[in-house]
Motif scaffolding. Structure first.
Motif, PDB file in Angstrom:
ATOM      1  N   MET A   1       0.858  -1.135   0.280  1.00  0.00           N
ATOM      2  CA  MET A   1       0.265   0.068   0.155  1.00  0.00           C
ATOM      3  C   MET A   1       0.777   1.281  -0.127  1.00  0.00           C
ATOM      4  N   SER A   2       0.604   2.339  -0.742  1.00  0.00           N
ATOM      5  CA  SER A   2       1.067   3.745  -0.944  1.00  0.00           C
ATOM      6  C   SER A   2       1.036   4.785  -0.132  1.00  0.00           C
ATOM      7  N   ALA A   3       1.857   5.362   0.648  1.00  0.00           N
ATOM      8  CA  ALA A   3       1.622   5.978   1.260  1.00  0.00           C
ATOM      9  C   ALA A   3       0.095   6.705   1.193  1.00  0.00           C
ATOM     10  N   ALA A   4      -0.218   7.083  -0.041  1.00  0.00           N
ATOM     11  CA  ALA A   4      -1.032   8.216  -0.977  1.00  0.00           C
ATOM     12  C   ALA A   4      -2.360   7.390   0.281  1.00  0.00           C
ATOM     13  N   GLN A   5      -2.586   6.070  -0.121  1.00  0.00           N
ATOM     14  CA  GLN A   5      -3.455   5.352  -0.681  1.00  0.00           C
ATOM     15  C   GLN A   5      -3.665   5.059   1.154  1.00  0.00           C
ATOM     16  N   ALA A   6      -2.980   4.733   2.356  1.00  0.00           N
ATOM     17  CA  ALA A   6      -2.465   4.541   3.813  1.00  0.00           C
ATOM     18  C   ALA A   6      -3.648   5.950   4.311  1.00  0.00           C
ATOM     19  N   ILE A   7      -3.490   7.231   3.488  1.00  0.00           N
ATOM     20  CA  ILE A   7      -3.700   8.173   4.222  1.00  0.00           C
ATOM     21  C   ILE A   7      -5.241   8.476   3.845  1.00  0.00           C
ATOM     22  N   ALA A   8      -5.681   7.850   2.324  1.00  0.00           N
ATOM     23  CA  ALA A   8      -6.523   8.350   1.859  1.00  0.00           C
ATOM     24  C   ALA A   8      -8.167   8.580   2.570  1.00  0.00           C
ATOM     25  N   GLY A   9      -8.747   9.669   2.566  1.00  0.00           N
ATOM     26  CA  GLY A   9     -10.107   9.505   3.589  1.00  0.00           C
ATOM     27  C   GLY A   9      -9.800  10.021   4.924  1.00  0.00           C
ATOM     28  N   THR A  10      -9.071  10.258   4.959  1.00  0.00           N
ATOM     29  CA  THR A  10      -8.434  10.750   5.916  1.00  0.00           C
ATOM     30  C   THR A  10      -8.393  12.192   6.349  1.00  0.00           C
ATOM     31  N   HIS A  11      -9.138  13.555   7.490  1.00  0.00           N
ATOM     32  CA  HIS A  11      -9.085  14.475   7.440  1.00  0.00           C
ATOM     33  C   HIS A  11      -8.237  15.656   8.257  1.00  0.00           C
ATOM     34  N   ALA A  12      -7.457  16.070   7.602  1.00  0.00           N
ATOM     35  CA  ALA A  12      -6.072  17.122   7.607  1.00  0.00           C
ATOM     36  C   ALA A  12      -6.492  18.630   8.359  1.00  0.00           C
ATOM     37  N   LEU A  13      -5.403  18.953   9.100  1.00  0.00           N
ATOM     38  CA  LEU A  13      -5.278  20.701   8.937  1.00  0.00           C
ATOM     39  C   LEU A  13      -3.772  20.947   9.195  1.00  0.00           C
ATOM     40  N   VAL A  14      -3.787  22.181   8.078  1.00  0.00           N
ATOM     41  CA  VAL A  14      -2.687  22.640   7.651  1.00  0.00           C
ATOM     42  C   VAL A  14      -2.784  23.803   8.172  1.00  0.00           C
ATOM     43  N   THR A  15      -2.274  24.580   8.850  1.00  0.00           N
ATOM     44  CA  THR A  15      -1.988  25.938   9.721  1.00  0.00           C
ATOM     45  C   THR A  15      -1.253  27.279   8.860  1.00  0.00           C
ATOM     46  N   GLY A  16      -1.345  27.781   7.907  1.00  0.00           N
ATOM     47  CA  GLY A  16      -1.211  28.950   6.846  1.00  0.00           C
ATOM     48  C   GLY A  16      -1.191  28.599   5.534  1.00  0.00           C
ATOM     49  N   GLY A  17      -2.141  27.812   5.369  1.00  0.00           N
ATOM     50  CA  GLY A  17      -2.509  26.933   4.389  1.00  0.00           C
ATOM     51  C   GLY A  17      -2.651  27.720   2.381  1.00  0.00           C
ATOM     52  N   GLY A  18      -2.235  28.872   3.047  1.00  0.00           N
ATOM     53  CA  GLY A  18      -2.715  29.752   1.384  1.00  0.00           C
ATOM     54  C   GLY A  18      -2.183  30.027   0.394  1.00  0.00           C
ATOM     55  N   ALA A  35      -8.925  14.628   2.876  1.00  0.00           N
ATOM     56  CA  ALA A  35      -9.177  15.548   3.366  1.00  0.00           C
ATOM     57  C   ALA A  35      -8.913  17.041   4.163  1.00  0.00           C
ATOM     58  N   VAL A  36      -8.710  17.624   3.674  1.00  0.00           N
ATOM     59  CA  VAL A  36      -7.754  19.025   4.143  1.00  0.00           C
ATOM     60  C   VAL A  36      -8.447  20.173   4.534  1.00  0.00           C
ATOM     61  N   THR A  37      -8.373  20.778   6.183  1.00  0.00           N
ATOM     62  CA  THR A  37      -8.445  21.705   5.893  1.00  0.00           C
ATOM     63  C   THR A  37      -7.698  22.893   6.700  1.00  0.00           C
ATOM     64  N   ILE A  38      -8.244  24.352   5.161  1.00  0.00           N
ATOM     65  CA  ILE A  38      -6.639  25.232   5.499  1.00  0.00           C
ATOM     66  C   ILE A  38      -7.180  26.674   6.227  1.00  0.00           C
ATOM     67  N   CYS A  39      -5.820  27.245   7.182  1.00  0.00           N
ATOM     68  CA  CYS A  39      -6.636  27.602   7.885  1.00  0.00           C
ATOM     69  C   CYS A  39      -5.812  29.457   7.648  1.00  0.00           C
ATOM     70  N   GLY A  40      -6.060  30.259   7.722  1.00  0.00           N
ATOM     71  CA  GLY A  40      -4.925  31.518   7.965  1.00  0.00           C
ATOM     72  C   GLY A  40      -6.155  32.810   8.235  1.00  0.00           C
ATOM     73  N   ARG A  41      -5.270  33.703   8.386  1.00  0.00           N
ATOM     74  CA  ARG A  41      -5.296  35.114   8.195  1.00  0.00           C
ATOM     75  C   ARG A  41      -6.443  35.702   7.164  1.00  0.00           C
ATOM     76  N   ARG A  42      -5.825  35.577   6.092  1.00  0.00           N
ATOM     77  CA  ARG A  42      -6.439  36.256   4.161  1.00  0.00           C
ATOM     78  C   ARG A  42      -7.271  35.084   2.977  1.00  0.00           C
ATOM     79  N   ASP A  54     -11.594  20.507  -5.059  1.00  0.00           N
ATOM     80  CA  ASP A  54     -12.399  19.656  -4.713  1.00  0.00           C
ATOM     81  C   ASP A  54     -12.403  19.390  -2.598  1.00  0.00           C
ATOM     82  N   GLY A  55     -10.986  19.069  -2.789  1.00  0.00           N
ATOM     83  CA  GLY A  55     -10.355  18.206  -1.242  1.00  0.00           C
ATOM     84  C   GLY A  55     -10.368  19.161  -0.562  1.00  0.00           C
ATOM     85  N   ILE A  56      -9.998  20.633  -0.586  1.00  0.00           N
ATOM     86  CA  ILE A  56     -10.165  21.349   0.426  1.00  0.00           C
ATOM     87  C   ILE A  56     -10.703  22.678   0.379  1.00  0.00           C
ATOM     88  N   PHE A  57     -10.908  22.652   2.340  1.00  0.00           N
ATOM     89  CA  PHE A  57     -11.431  23.212   2.432  1.00  0.00           C
ATOM     90  C   PHE A  57     -10.751  24.530   3.478  1.00  0.00           C
TER      91      PHE A  57
END
Length: 257
Positions: A1-18, A35-42, A54-57
């Motif tokens: 199983m590849s790294a991508a396959q292993a984490i598919a379907g999970t949910h991540a937070l990335v700060t300063g993601g813009g 599924a990636v939630t990004i946050c920042g001030r901009r 589509d996978g980024i919020f």
């Protein structure tokens, strides 16, 4: 199983993601089916990236504000489930001799880089420990493992991030949660361009001379690309890295190890 396959379907937070490294990390995770939630001030930068992927919020939040981060967790987890991955990437840097650094500048640098990192990951810890799985990755810097002149607050903050990572890793080592830091050298991002401009303004050197001076700190004679940092983060998120915790991994062309 590849790294991508292993984490598919999970949910991540990335700060300063813009932008910069955060954007590259968000794109790499989304491409792996996360599924990636990004946050920042901009908000505009967040909305632009989310609209094109589509996978980024995007959710606006200030990592130095405890209430903002609590609200972000509440909204994101209600919509897409608990975070399986948290990437504390938000940061900032100024430049001045230490004796000309104001207390306000010192405090702001620590607030964003160190306290912001703590407030980013703290809400995730209890749930990850209960589920006995999770990945926390701090985007620190080579400034977290060595010193640089004229950026003492940044060096202090990033050393603090590495120390925070090691303390949390010691707490969670038996839990199935891994906690690491990635420590890039100079990365070709908007923040780097700002640093080059400051050098030009303060020294009178040309932009090319300033770039060459910074690039020379890397034994490979080049700047790290954001995608290289993202690749290291992606690997740390994978099951292949399940035995890696408490590590400050240098992505610097051999500048530090």
């Amino acid at each position: 199983m590849s790294a991508a396959q292993a984490i598919a379907g999970t949910h991540a937070l990335v700060t300063g993601g813009g932008s910069g490294v955060g954007k590259a990390v968000a794109l790499a995770l989304a491409a792996a089916g996360v599924a990636v939630t990004i946050c920042g001030r901009r908000e505009a930068a967040l909305a632009e990236l989310a609209k094109a992927n589509d996978g980024i919020f995007g959710l606006a939040a200030d990592v130095t504000n405890e209430a903002d981060m609590a609200s972000l967790y509440q909204k994101a987890e209600a919509a897409r489930g608990a975070f399986d991955i948290v990437v504390a990437n938000a940061g900032m840097a100024g430049s001045a001799p230490a004796h000309k650094t104001s207390l306000a500048d010192w405090q702001r640098t620590l607030d964003v880089n160190l306290t912001g990192a703590f407030l980013t990951v703290r809400p995730a810890l209890a749930g990850m420990l209960a589920r006995k799985q999770g990945r926390i990755i701090f985007v620190a810097s080579t400034a977290g493992v060595k010193g640089y002149a004229y950026v003492a607050p940044y060096v202090a903050a990033k050393h603090g991030v590495v120390g925070l990572m090691r303390g949390l890793a010691a707490e969670t080592a038996k839990s199935g949660v891994t906690i690491n830091a990635v420590c890039p050298g100079f990365v070709e991002t908007e923040m780097l361009e700002e640093s080059i401009q400051r050098i030009v303004e303060k020294t009178g050197r040309s932009a090319d001379e300033a770039r060459a001076s910074l690039a020379s700190t890397n034994p490979q004679g080049r700047f790290i690309q954001p995608e290289e940092v993202a690749s290291a983060v992606l690997w740390l998120c994978s099951d292949a890295a399940r035995s890696i915790t408490g590590q400050a991994i240098s992505v610097s062309g051999g500048e530090t190890w």
